[in-house]
Structures are given as structure tokens and as C-alpha cells.
Design an enzyme around this catalytic site. Structure first.
Site, mmCIF file in Angstrom:
data_model
loop_
_atom_site.group_PDB
_atom_site.id
_atom_site.type_symbol
_atom_site.label_atom_id
_atom_site.label_comp_id
_atom_site.label_asym_id
_atom_site.label_seq_id
_atom_site.Cartn_x
_atom_site.Cartn_y
_atom_site.Cartn_z
ATOM 1 N N HIS A 96 81.104 18.863 -42.333
ATOM 2 C CA HIS A 96 82.224 19.411 -41.558
ATOM 3 C C HIS A 96 83.556 18.931 -42.126
ATOM 4 O O HIS A 96 84.531 19.684 -42.182
ATOM 5 C CB HIS A 96 82.078 19.046 -40.075
ATOM 6 C CG HIS A 96 80.867 19.680 -39.471
ATOM 7 N ND1 HIS A 96 80.807 21.033 -39.187
ATOM 8 C CD2 HIS A 96 79.654 19.183 -39.164
ATOM 9 C CE1 HIS A 96 79.608 21.326 -38.708
ATOM 10 N NE2 HIS A 96 78.884 20.214 -38.687
ATOM 11 N N ARG A 105 89.908 27.813 -47.388
ATOM 12 C CA ARG A 105 88.911 28.405 -46.484
ATOM 13 C C ARG A 105 89.415 28.426 -45.047
ATOM 14 O O ARG A 105 89.455 29.477 -44.398
ATOM 15 C CB ARG A 105 87.618 27.585 -46.568
ATOM 16 C CG ARG A 105 86.666 27.753 -45.394
ATOM 17 C CD ARG A 105 85.719 26.559 -45.304
ATOM 18 N NE ARG A 105 84.758 26.682 -44.210
ATOM 19 C CZ ARG A 105 84.955 26.189 -42.988
ATOM 20 N NH1 ARG A 105 86.094 25.580 -42.675
ATOM 21 N NH2 ARG A 105 84.031 26.331 -42.061
ATOM 22 N N GLY A 129 77.848 29.801 -35.601
ATOM 23 C CA GLY A 129 77.808 28.618 -36.456
ATOM 24 C C GLY A 129 79.170 27.956 -36.444
ATOM 25 O O GLY A 129 79.754 27.678 -37.476
ATOM 26 N N GLU A 152 76.471 27.091 -31.812
ATOM 27 C CA GLU A 152 76.177 26.076 -32.824
ATOM 28 C C GLU A 152 74.822 25.449 -32.545
ATOM 29 O O GLU A 152 74.575 24.936 -31.454
ATOM 30 C CB GLU A 152 77.280 25.000 -32.820
ATOM 31 C CG GLU A 152 77.033 23.815 -33.735
ATOM 32 C CD GLU A 152 76.739 24.185 -35.194
ATOM 33 O OE1 GLU A 152 77.495 24.991 -35.765
ATOM 34 O OE2 GLU A 152 75.739 23.690 -35.739
ATOM 35 N N GLU A 195 81.548 31.835 -40.564
ATOM 36 C CA GLU A 195 81.740 31.365 -41.936
ATOM 37 C C GLU A 195 80.346 30.998 -42.413
ATOM 38 O O GLU A 195 79.891 29.887 -42.196
ATOM 39 C CB GLU A 195 82.712 30.182 -41.949
ATOM 40 C CG GLU A 195 83.212 29.860 -43.340
ATOM 41 C CD GLU A 195 82.243 29.000 -44.118
ATOM 42 O OE1 GLU A 195 81.277 29.564 -44.692
ATOM 43 O OE2 GLU A 195 82.433 27.789 -44.145
ATOM 44 N N GLU A 204 71.219 29.627 -48.769
ATOM 45 C CA GLU A 204 71.067 29.164 -47.371
ATOM 46 C C GLU A 204 70.688 30.340 -46.459
ATOM 47 O O GLU A 204 70.104 30.151 -45.413
ATOM 48 C CB GLU A 204 72.322 28.512 -46.771
ATOM 49 C CG GLU A 204 72.712 27.182 -47.359
ATOM 50 C CD GLU A 204 74.014 26.640 -46.776
ATOM 51 O OE1 GLU A 204 74.233 26.756 -45.559
ATOM 52 O OE2 GLU A 204 74.809 26.105 -47.551
#
Ligand code: GJV
Length: 418
Positions: A96, A105, A129, A152, A195, A204
């Protein structure tokens, strides 16, 4: 010793699966199609193996094959999504911090919210997320959505709830801890923001969760942020990396260590190099968008195999060490005719934490201005390990200067990571 030798001679053939079509030339090479099962009897060289397809025996290019993991599938695979490890890593601050420190970003998402603040009024938003909740907080701070569902799965969600409270956004932002796939909401949403982009865009495969959430929770006519994504490729030099990992063995301390070079190739050039910083001057041609995704129409099934083509005209003479990839995403405006916001992770843009991904060739190739390099790139999603893929590159180089109109072909497949 004797027993071992016998074992070797009796070694049963290994099972492989073809990653893409191959048409062999001459009588010694086999032809096969993507998905075909092959039995490899011997590996006389790193590049060419002696194998069997449908009872016919011949040479096959090793890079077109991947180990058939069917057996593994039945026994040892507990979770092909590796969620414990994946969400575990997002339960700590390291990632994070890296994402939030990436100004390019994070600022892009802030700009998207800011520029659409008027249209976001009274809209229902899902932030899939959400991590520490930064995008949801931007929505609450810069616009007046009716609600933001901040979803999340990792344990970070506990803290995200605190951050929402601490910043006085609890009226608007609802933090929901859990996998988006298992989500229950009281309504559909107008905007689905996330994102989700990984290395080489898809690694991923968090995008699958986004598409499933879209199909279930985005109302008809709702908007996806990002709305489109593209994967870009360029042929490049990588002198420093090549020198560090390969030329090094030529004369360390005045000694000849070149017998280690095949090992070095295997160890350093088999997988792509993440976090590569590509200098614009190391690009040998104008880059090419090889895969373009429309986030409104993309299907989960499309992700299994994504194929793109490239065609480069060399703008520089030099050593072609490999290909570098990066991605761009676009955020459409909620207003008719409103400006699109872009996040480009390429060498000509502000650096991001993704940097670029380098795919090294086994042997560098000398190229000249005007040479044409064309071919295909295919992303093969691992049929077992759902967050992994193999990037298969096939190319040919047509030399503009040579009278004989010479043509060199090459092929290489890169597991990421399985
Ligand atoms: N459901 C809920 N949260 C998720 C999911 C999911 N299916 N998948 C990923 N996340 N751009 N490559 C969360 C994950 O725990 C992490 O906090 C964040 O989304 C990833 C965002 C950046 N990763 C990326």
C-alpha cells in the site's frame, strides 16, 4: 550408480502442452496446434526437443511447450488463486505504501474524480479492491456521490474503516470486507472504479474479479474506470542488464567463465524482468499497442488467450536485446464530450511503481535502421494457476540492407511466473 543409469535410460517421457500453433519445416520437425499434448522423449538441446504428437515423432521447439500440470491439478493444488498468500500480502503496509507513494498513479485517480465531480453527484460508486480506501476518500472529498461501496478482501479493510471515520467520510463511504465475488449490495452502481492493473497489465488477473463485479453490480449504461486498457511493446537495447548478467562471465578477474553463460541465460533471461527502467533512448523503434481491452465488453473467457501483432520499423542501428512492455489505461468522462484521463506507464511518461517489463532474447541480434521486425505476442493464462500467465513471442526480422533479403526468425516463451 548403476541403478541410476538404468533409471535414466528407462526415463518415461514427460508430458507437455503446446502453448501455440507450430508448423514444422522439413521432415524432422513436427507440426502441432495450441493445446496439443506432447510426449517429450529427449532434450538434445535447450531449444529443440525430441517429442511425440499423436504417434508421430520429431523435433519440436521447446519454447512452444509448457509442462502439463494435469496431474498436479488433481492432487496438490489447493487454491489456484493463491488467495491466502495474495490477500495476505495486501494485509500489510508494504504494498500500500508503494502504491500510495506512486504519485502518477494515485494522482491520476484523483484527477478522474476531480474532473467528473459534477457528474458524480448522487451516483452510486463501487471501489473494487479499495486497499486503504484512497479512491473512495477522493470521491467523498471531491464529489458528492450518494454512496461509495469500498470493497476490500484483505485484513487492511479493518484499518480502511478507521481511515474513513478519521476523515469524516463515514456518511458516504461504506467499507465492505470480503472478496468482490461474494459481495452483496442493496443496489447496482453507476460507476465501478478499480486499480486492478498488474505487471504487463494482466499479471495477478485481478481484472477477472472486476469483470465479474461489472456483470453483477454495474447497472446498464454504467461506467467502468478505467474504461479501456492497452498493452504496448517495443524492441529495445538493454546493454547494462546484458553486461551485468551475461557479458560478466567473459573475463571476471582475468579468467574465462563462459561455461556459466548457458546457466546465466537460464537463470536471468527465462522469466521477464519486472521493474525494469527503460530509457527512451534504448527504444529501437516506435512502440506498438499489441493488445487493447474495452472494459465494458471484455469477457472473462477472453482472458484465457490474448493475441496481438506487432510491426516495427527500426529507427536506430544497434543491438536488439529484447522487448519491453508496459500499459496505458484510460478513464472516459461521465459527461458527453468530456476529456478522457490517461495513465501511461511507458518510458516517455512520469515513472510509476510498475516501471516496465523486460523480455530478454536468448541471443542479442544486431539490427539496422529500416529493418522490419514483425511478429506476434500471445498471453496464455495458466490453466491451473489463475494469477499466472506465459508470454509467447514470435518474430522475424527482415534486413533492409542485405541484397539477399535475409530473414531471421525467433521465438521465446516467458513464464510469469508459472
Ligand atoms: N475482492 C476484494 N478485494 C480485492 C480483490 C477481490 N476480488 N482482488 C484484489 N483485491 N493493481 N495489481 C484487493 C487487494 O487485497 C488489494 O488491496 C487491492 O485489491 C489490489 C490493488 C492493487 N493491485 C494491483
Amino acid at each position: 550408480m548403476e541403478a541410476e543409469k538404468e533409471d535414466e535410460e528407462d526415463a518415461s517421457p514427460e508430458e507437455f502442452v503446446a502453448l501455440s500453433d507450430f508448423s514444422g519445416s522439413g521432415s524432422e520437425q513436427l507440426s502441432f496446434s495450441s493445446g496439443d499434448k506432447l510426449l517429450v522423449h529427449a532434450k538434445p538441446s535447450a531449444a529443440w526437443w525430441w517429442a511425440e504428437v499423436r504417434g508421430v515423432i520429431g523435433y519440436v521447439p521447446a519454447s512452444y511447450l509448457r509442462q502439463d500440470t494435469a496431474e498436479e491439478e488433481d492432487t496438490s493444488i489447493e487454491d489456484p488463486w493463491q488467495d491466502e498468500e495474495y490477500f495476505g500480502s495486501y494485509g500489510t503496509l508494504k504494498l500500500h505504501l508503494e502504491m500510495l507513494s506512486d504519485r502518477s498513479r494515485t494522482e491520476t485517480y484523483r484527477q478522474v474524480v476531480l474532473r467528473n465531480s459534477a457528474s458524480l453527484k448522487n451516483k452510486a460508486v463501487m471501489d473494487l479492491g479499495c486497499g486503504t480506501g484512497i479512491i473512495s476518500l477522493f470521491c467523498a472529498q471531491l464529489a458528492q456521490p450518494s454512496v461509495v461501496y469500498a470493497v476490500e478482501a484483505s485484513s487492511m479493510a479493518e484499518y480502511t474503516k478507521q481511515l474513513v471515520k478519521q476523515n469524516g467520510c463515514e456518511e458516504v463511504v461504506t467499507v465492505l470486507q470480503g472478496r468482490a465475488e461474494e459481495l452483496e449490495l442493496p443496489e447496482q452502481v453507476d460507476v465501478l472504479v478499480s486499480e486492478w492493473m498488474g505487471n504487463c497489465l494482466l499479471f495477478e488477473f485481478m481484472v477477472e474479479s472486476v469483470l465479474l463485479a461489472r456483470d453483477r453490480w454495474l447497472r446498464d449504461g454504467g461506467v467502468m474506470w478505467p474504461s479501456a486498457a492497452a498493452l504496448t511493446l517495443v524492441p529495445c537495447r538493454a546493454d547494462r542488464y546484458y553486461a551485468e548478467k551475461m557479458s560478466f562471465w567473459e573475463r571476471p578477474y582475468g579468467l574465462d567463465f563462459t561455461p556459466l553463460q548457458p546457466l546465466a541465460q537460464q537463470e536471468f533471461f527465462t522469466k521477464p524482468k519486472f521493474s525494469h527502467h527503460l530509457e527512451p533512448e534504448d527504444c529501437l523503434a516506435v512502440s506498438c499497442d499489441v493488445i487493447c481491452l474495452d472494459m465494458h465488453t471484455l469477457q472473462v473467457s477472453d482472458l484465457e488467450e490474448m493475441k496481438g501483432e506487432f510491426h516495427f520499423c527500426m529507427e536506430k542501428s544497434g543491438i536488439f536485446h529484447g522487448f519491453t512492455a508496459w500499459f496505458t489505461v484510460q478513464f472516459e468522462s461521465l459527461e458527453m464530450g468530456g476529456a478522457t484521463v490517461k495513465l501511461n506507464t511507458g518510458p516517455d511518461s512520469e515513472p510509476t511503481h510498475w516501471k516496465q517489463t523486460l523480455f530478454m532474447l536468448d541471443r542479442p541480434v544486431s539490427v539496422n535502421v529500416g529493418d522490419i521486425l514483425s511478429g506476434t505476442v500471445t498471453l496464455h493464462r495458466n490453466p491451473v494457476w489463475r494469477r499466472h500467465m506465459t508470454v509467447a513471442l514470435h518474430w522475424n526480422i527482415n534486413n533492409s540492407k542485405s541484397d539477399a533479403d535475409s530473414c531471421q526468425v525467433g521465438t521465446k516463451s516467458f513464464p510469469m511466473w508459472r
